[in-house]
Design a protein around this motif. Structure first.
Motif, short mmCIF file in Angstrom:
data_model
loop_
_atom_site.label_atom_id
_atom_site.label_comp_id
_atom_site.label_asym_id
_atom_site.label_seq_id
_atom_site.Cartn_x
_atom_site.Cartn_y
_atom_site.Cartn_z
N ASN A 46 8.00 -2.11 -5.39
CA ASN A 46 8.03 -3.01 -4.17
C ASN A 46 9.39 -2.81 -3.36
O ASN A 46 9.32 -2.65 -1.98
CB ASN A 46 7.97 -4.42 -4.51
N THR A 66 3.72 -2.60 7.63
CA THR A 66 2.91 -2.04 6.57
C THR A 66 3.53 -2.17 5.12
O THR A 66 2.98 -2.34 4.01
CB THR A 66 2.89 -0.55 6.84
N MET A 69 3.43 -5.73 3.88
CA MET A 69 2.04 -5.93 3.35
C MET A 69 1.69 -5.39 2.20
O MET A 69 0.89 -5.72 1.44
CB MET A 69 1.19 -5.56 4.44
N MET A 70 2.12 -4.01 1.91
CA MET A 70 1.77 -3.22 0.79
C MET A 70 2.50 -4.05 -0.54
O MET A 70 1.92 -4.14 -1.57
CB MET A 70 2.22 -1.94 0.87
N ILE A 72 3.39 -7.21 -0.65
CA ILE A 72 2.41 -8.44 -0.84
C ILE A 72 1.24 -8.11 -1.68
O ILE A 72 1.12 -9.09 -2.61
CB ILE A 72 2.23 -9.34 0.42
N PHE A 73 0.60 -6.97 -1.32
CA PHE A 73 -0.62 -6.68 -1.96
C PHE A 73 -0.27 -6.51 -3.45
O PHE A 73 -0.92 -6.82 -4.47
CB PHE A 73 -1.19 -5.46 -1.46
N VAL A 74 0.98 -5.60 -3.80
CA VAL A 74 1.31 -5.28 -5.02
C VAL A 74 1.72 -6.57 -5.84
O VAL A 74 1.43 -6.89 -7.13
CB VAL A 74 2.41 -4.37 -4.98
N THR A 76 0.46 -9.53 -5.38
CA THR A 76 -0.72 -10.14 -5.85
C THR A 76 -1.59 -9.73 -6.87
O THR A 76 -1.96 -10.40 -7.89
CB THR A 76 -1.83 -10.02 -4.60
N VAL A 77 -1.51 -8.21 -6.84
CA VAL A 77 -2.29 -7.59 -8.18
C VAL A 77 -1.27 -7.93 -9.30
O VAL A 77 -2.10 -8.04 -10.39
CB VAL A 77 -2.30 -6.21 -7.72
#
Length: 109
Positions: A46, A66, A69-70, A72-74, A76-77
């Protein structure tokens, strides 16, 4: 200006964090400690995502987040991974009365 700290410092910090997490995964025997080390490795990724987003060439629309957002996706996963991991560790602890990863090599015992 927010670019007072050079990009390479962020990269060195992320590399050191990833190395510490990797050592934790390889050297620890407790499953909870291994999960925490994996989280350190994901946080290092991150840091790289956000640093490259901040110091990179701006997108044509200038509003694209971008890298953030990536990240935040990491995150979440990673939260889903920890939830499943803790559930599995609790089930294994109930069966074998240990959180030692060496005990989890077989499902038949």
């Amino acid at each position: 200006m927010s670019r007072d700290i050079p990009l390479n410092w962020f990269l060195y910090f992320a590399a050191a964090s990833f190395s510490i997490g990797l050592m934790g995964v390889l050297l620890r025997r407790n499953a909870i400690a291994v999960l925490m080390a994996i989280e350190i490795m994901l946080n290092a990724a991150n840091i790289n995502l956000v640093a490259f987003w901040r110091y990179g060439i701006p997108a044509p629309d200038e509003g694209a987040l971008t890298g953030v957002m990536m990240a935040i996706f990491v995150i979440t996963v990673a939260a889903a991974e920890v939830a499943v991991g803790i559930g599995l560790i609790l089930l294994c602890y109930r069966r074998w009365h240990s959180a030692d990863v060496d005990r989890f090599d077989s499902l038949s015992r």
